[in-house]
Scaffold this motif. Structure first.
Motif, PDB file in Angstrom:
ATOM      1  N   VAL A  10      33.152  41.827  40.082  1.00 42.18           N
ATOM      2  CA  VAL A  10      33.690  43.108  40.525  1.00 42.18           C
ATOM      3  C   VAL A  10      34.065  43.876  39.265  1.00 42.18           C
ATOM      4  CG1 VAL A  10      35.529  44.273  41.802  1.00 42.18           C
ATOM      5  CG2 VAL A  10      34.564  42.126  42.667  1.00 42.18           C
ATOM      6  N   HIS A  11      33.549  45.115  39.159  1.00 40.68           N
ATOM      7  CA  HIS A  11      33.831  45.980  38.003  1.00 40.68           C
ATOM      8  C   HIS A  11      34.565  47.224  38.474  1.00 40.68           C
ATOM      9  CE1 HIS A  11      31.156  44.092  34.971  1.00 40.68           C
ATOM     10  NE2 HIS A  11      30.450  43.735  36.029  1.00 40.68           N
ATOM     11  N   GLY A  12      35.455  47.698  37.641  1.00 45.18           N
ATOM     12  CA  GLY A  12      36.122  48.951  37.961  1.00 45.18           C
ATOM     13  C   GLY A  12      37.022  49.390  36.836  1.00 45.18           C
ATOM     14  N   LYS A  13      37.833  50.404  37.116  1.00 40.76           N
ATOM     15  CA  LYS A  13      38.780  50.936  36.143  1.00 40.76           C
ATOM     16  C   LYS A  13      40.132  51.104  36.814  1.00 40.76           C
ATOM     17  CE  LYS A  13      35.248  53.416  33.565  1.00 40.76           C
ATOM     18  NZ  LYS A  13      34.741  54.717  33.137  1.00 40.76           N
ATOM     19  N   GLY A  55      40.651  51.523  30.652  1.00 44.32           N
ATOM     20  CA  GLY A  55      41.270  50.662  31.652  1.00 44.32           C
ATOM     21  C   GLY A  55      40.267  49.853  32.444  1.00 44.32           C
ATOM     22  N   ALA A  56      39.140  49.513  31.816  1.00 45.19           N
ATOM     23  CA  ALA A  56      38.075  48.787  32.513  1.00 45.19           C
ATOM     24  C   ALA A  56      38.473  47.324  32.757  1.00 45.19           C
ATOM     25  CB  ALA A  56      36.796  48.847  31.698  1.00 45.19           C
ATOM     26  N   TYR A  57      37.966  46.771  33.840  1.00 49.66           N
ATOM     27  CA  TYR A  57      38.171  45.349  34.108  1.00 49.66           C
ATOM     28  C   TYR A  57      36.896  44.749  34.674  1.00 49.66           C
ATOM     29  CZ  TYR A  57      38.455  46.156  39.148  1.00 49.66           C
ATOM     30  OH  TYR A  57      38.156  46.485  40.439  1.00 49.66           O
ATOM     31  N   GLU A  58      36.751  43.445  34.525  1.00 48.75           N
ATOM     32  CA  GLU A  58      35.660  42.676  35.121  1.00 48.75           C
ATOM     33  C   GLU A  58      36.285  41.443  35.743  1.00 48.75           C
ATOM     34  OE1 GLU A  58      31.395  42.056  33.577  1.00 48.75           O
ATOM     35  OE2 GLU A  58      32.536  40.368  32.761  1.00 48.75           O
ATOM     36  N   LEU A  59      36.162  41.330  37.048  1.00 46.67           N
ATOM     37  CA  LEU A  59      36.793  40.249  37.797  1.00 46.67           C
ATOM     38  C   LEU A  59      35.720  39.283  38.282  1.00 46.67           C
ATOM     39  CD1 LEU A  59      39.493  39.256  39.043  1.00 46.67           C
ATOM     40  CD2 LEU A  59      38.981  40.680  41.012  1.00 46.67           C
ATOM     41  N   TYR A  60      35.857  38.013  37.902  1.00 46.35           N
ATOM     42  CA  TYR A  60      34.928  36.973  38.326  1.00 46.35           C
ATOM     43  C   TYR A  60      35.482  36.293  39.566  1.00 46.35           C
ATOM     44  CZ  TYR A  60      32.906  37.371  33.665  1.00 46.35           C
ATOM     45  OH  TYR A  60      32.309  37.841  32.533  1.00 46.35           O
ATOM     46  N   LEU A  61      34.650  36.125  40.576  1.00 47.85           N
ATOM     47  CA  LEU A  61      35.054  35.423  41.787  1.00 47.85           C
ATOM     48  C   LEU A  61      34.216  34.161  41.887  1.00 47.85           C
ATOM     49  CD1 LEU A  61      35.349  38.484  44.189  1.00 47.85           C
ATOM     50  CD2 LEU A  61      37.145  37.367  42.861  1.00 47.85           C
ATOM     51  N   ARG A  62      34.879  33.031  41.739  1.00 45.02           N
ATOM     52  CA  ARG A  62      34.165  31.753  41.651  1.00 45.02           C
ATOM     53  C   ARG A  62      34.649  30.760  42.703  1.00 45.02           C
ATOM     54  NH1 ARG A  62      35.214  31.298  35.227  1.00 45.02           N
ATOM     55  NH2 ARG A  62      33.630  32.764  34.573  1.00 45.02           N
ATOM     56  N   GLY A  63      33.722  29.985  43.218  1.00 45.48           N
ATOM     57  CA  GLY A  63      34.070  28.810  43.993  1.00 45.48           C
ATOM     58  C   GLY A  63      34.647  29.061  45.366  1.00 45.48           C
ATOM     59  N   TYR A  64      34.459  30.251  45.931  1.00 45.34           N
ATOM     60  CA  TYR A  64      34.986  30.532  47.255  1.00 45.34           C
ATOM     61  C   TYR A  64      33.863  30.919  48.197  1.00 45.34           C
ATOM     62  CZ  TYR A  64      39.620  30.076  45.416  1.00 45.34           C
ATOM     63  OH  TYR A  64      40.740  29.546  44.852  1.00 45.34           O
ATOM     64  N   ASP A  65      34.147  30.817  49.469  1.00 41.12           N
ATOM     65  CA  ASP A  65      33.175  31.126  50.503  1.00 41.12           C
ATOM     66  C   ASP A  65      32.679  32.567  50.340  1.00 41.12           C
ATOM     67  OD1 ASP A  65      31.752  31.613  52.794  1.00 41.12           O
ATOM     68  OD2 ASP A  65      33.289  30.858  54.150  1.00 41.12           O
ATOM     69  N   ALA A  66      31.371  32.724  50.257  1.00 41.77           N
ATOM     70  CA  ALA A  66      30.784  34.048  50.047  1.00 41.77           C
ATOM     71  C   ALA A  66      31.043  34.985  51.223  1.00 41.77           C
ATOM     72  CB  ALA A  66      29.290  33.923  49.815  1.00 41.77           C
ATOM     73  N   ALA A  67      31.312  34.440  52.398  1.00 41.15           N
ATOM     74  CA  ALA A  67      31.554  35.284  53.571  1.00 41.15           C
ATOM     75  C   ALA A  67      33.018  35.711  53.668  1.00 41.15           C
ATOM     76  CB  ALA A  67      31.162  34.520  54.831  1.00 41.15           C
ATOM     77  N   GLU A  68      33.868  35.179  52.807  1.00 44.44           N
ATOM     78  CA  GLU A  68      35.302  35.491  52.843  1.00 44.44           C
ATOM     79  C   GLU A  68      35.569  36.883  52.277  1.00 44.44           C
ATOM     80  OE1 GLU A  68      38.849  34.606  54.088  1.00 44.44           O
ATOM     81  OE2 GLU A  68      37.530  32.873  53.856  1.00 44.44           O
ATOM     82  N   PRO A  69      36.237  37.765  53.020  1.00 43.64           N
ATOM     83  CA  PRO A  69      36.566  39.076  52.434  1.00 43.64           C
ATOM     84  C   PRO A  69      37.689  38.937  51.408  1.00 43.64           C
ATOM     85  CG  PRO A  69      37.456  38.911  54.650  1.00 43.64           C
ATOM     86  CD  PRO A  69      36.663  37.664  54.409  1.00 43.64           C
ATOM     87  N   TYR A  70      37.616  39.737  50.350  1.00 43.02           N
ATOM     88  CA  TYR A  70      38.611  39.733  49.285  1.00 43.02           C
ATOM     89  C   TYR A  70      39.398  41.030  49.320  1.00 43.02           C
ATOM     90  CZ  TYR A  70      35.909  35.915  47.243  1.00 43.02           C
ATOM     91  OH  TYR A  70      35.268  34.734  47.039  1.00 43.02           O
ATOM     92  N   TYR A  71      40.618  40.984  48.847  1.00 39.49           N
ATOM     93  CA  TYR A  71      41.449  42.167  48.645  1.00 39.49           C
ATOM     94  C   TYR A  71      41.710  42.249  47.141  1.00 39.49           C
ATOM     95  CZ  TYR A  71      42.177  41.919  53.655  1.00 39.49           C
ATOM     96  OH  TYR A  71      41.975  41.881  55.007  1.00 39.49           O
ATOM     97  N   ILE A  72      41.370  43.388  46.521  1.00 38.82           N
ATOM     98  CA  ILE A  72      41.531  43.551  45.082  1.00 38.82           C
ATOM     99  C   ILE A  72      42.799  44.371  44.841  1.00 38.82           C
ATOM    100  CG2 ILE A  72      40.443  44.309  42.941  1.00 38.82           C
ATOM    101  CD1 ILE A  72      38.877  42.129  44.460  1.00 38.82           C
ATOM    102  N   ALA A  73      43.663  43.886  43.953  1.00 38.98           N
ATOM    103  CA  ALA A  73      44.952  44.532  43.726  1.00 38.98           C
ATOM    104  C   ALA A  73      45.213  44.701  42.239  1.00 38.98           C
ATOM    105  CB  ALA A  73      46.059  43.696  44.347  1.00 38.98           C
ATOM    106  N   ALA A  74      45.851  45.824  41.897  1.00 37.92           N
ATOM    107  CA  ALA A  74      46.319  46.071  40.537  1.00 37.92           C
ATOM    108  C   ALA A  74      47.829  45.885  40.532  1.00 37.92           C
ATOM    109  CB  ALA A  74      45.960  47.484  40.099  1.00 37.92           C
ATOM    110  N   GLU A  75      48.314  45.051  39.616  1.00 40.97           N
ATOM    111  CA  GLU A  75      49.725  44.679  39.582  1.00 40.97           C
ATOM    112  C   GLU A  75      50.307  44.979  38.204  1.00 40.97           C
ATOM    113  OE1 GLU A  75      50.149  40.636  41.356  1.00 40.97           O
ATOM    114  OE2 GLU A  75      47.986  40.849  41.609  1.00 40.97           O
TER     115      GLU A  75
END
Length: 187
Positions: A10-13, A55-75
Motif C-alpha cells: 500500500v502506497h500513499g502520502k 510524507g510518503a509511506y510504503e506499507l507491506y502486508l504480509r502473512g494474512y488472509d488475502a480476503a481480509e479487509p484492512y483499515y489503514i490509519a495514520a497515528e
C-alpha cells in the motif's frame, strides 16, 4: 523448505490538512477487524513510518488472509490528531477505525494513492504534584469531552508531567488519579 506469502503493498502520502505539506515520521498502520464476545476489536497487522518532504509511506502486508479487509490509519503525535483512511478524524484511534473504509488487498497487488490528511488540533499538558509538598506524582490521566466521553488516557512521567494527543476545538476536562489515594483530582 520455505513457503513464502507474496507481499501486498500500500502506497500513499500523509499531509497536513491545513497546508498540504508532507508529514515526516507519522506512523501508518494496517488493522483487521477481529470479532470478540464483547463486539468488534481491531488487531494491528503491520506498521511503517512516513518519510521525506512529501510524507510518503510504503506499507507491506504480509502473512494474512488475502480476503481480509484492512483499515489503514495514520497515528501522529501532537499537534495532529489521527485519521483513518479515507479521512475519518478521531482522537481515540480504536474507537473510529471501524468508520474508515475497508481496503481489500490481494497478494502481489499494489494499492496506490491511499492518502491521509491530518487535521491540526491542540494538546493538553501539565504536571501532577502533591498539593502540600509540590513533589511530582505518578498518576493516570484521563481526558473527557463535553459529553463525558473518554477521548484520551495516559500516565505522567517521572517528573509528574504529561502531554496528550491533539484534539479538535472544543471543551475538555482532565482527571488525574494517583494510585493509593482515596480521591482523584479534577483539572
Amino acid at each position: 523448505d520455505f513457503s513464502l506469502h507474496t507481499d501486498a503493498l500500500v502506497h500513499g502520502k500523509v499531509v497536513d490538512a491545513a497546508g498540504g505539506a508532507g508529514l515526516d515520521g507519522v506512523v501508518v498502520s494496517a488493522y483487521v477487524a477481529v470479532p470478540t464476545p464483547m463486539g468488534t476489536s481491531y488487531a494491528l497487522v503491520w506498521s511503517t513510518t512516513s518519510h521525506g518532504a512529501e510524507g510518503a509511506y510504503e506499507l507491506y502486508l504480509r502473512g494474512y488472509d488475502a480476503a481480509e479487509p484492512y483499515y489503514i490509519a495514520a497515528e501522529p503525535a501532537a499537534p495532529f490528531f489521527s485519521t483513518v483512511y479515507p479521512g475519518v478524524s478521531c482522537t481515540i484511534l480504536f474507537s473510529c477505525i471501524g468508520n474508515g473504509v475497508p481496503l481489500s488487498v490481494h497478494p502481489a497487488a499494489t494499492l496506490e494513492g491511499i492518502n491521509m490528511a491530518l487535521p491540526t488540533g491542540s494538546a493538553i499538558s501539565g504536571r501532577v504534584t502533591d498539593a502540600a509538598s509540590g513533589v511530582p506524582l505518578l498518576a493516570a490521566i484521563d481526558v473527557f469531552d463535553e459529553t463525558d466521553q473518554a477521548v484520551w488516557w495516559g500516565f505522567t512521567n517521572a517528573d509528574g508531567s504529561y502531554s496528550s494527543n491533539a484534539f479538535p476545538a472544543g471543551t475538555y476536562h482532565a482527571v488525574a488519579t494517583v494510585a493509593g489515594w482515596p480521591f482523584a483530582c479534577a483539572v
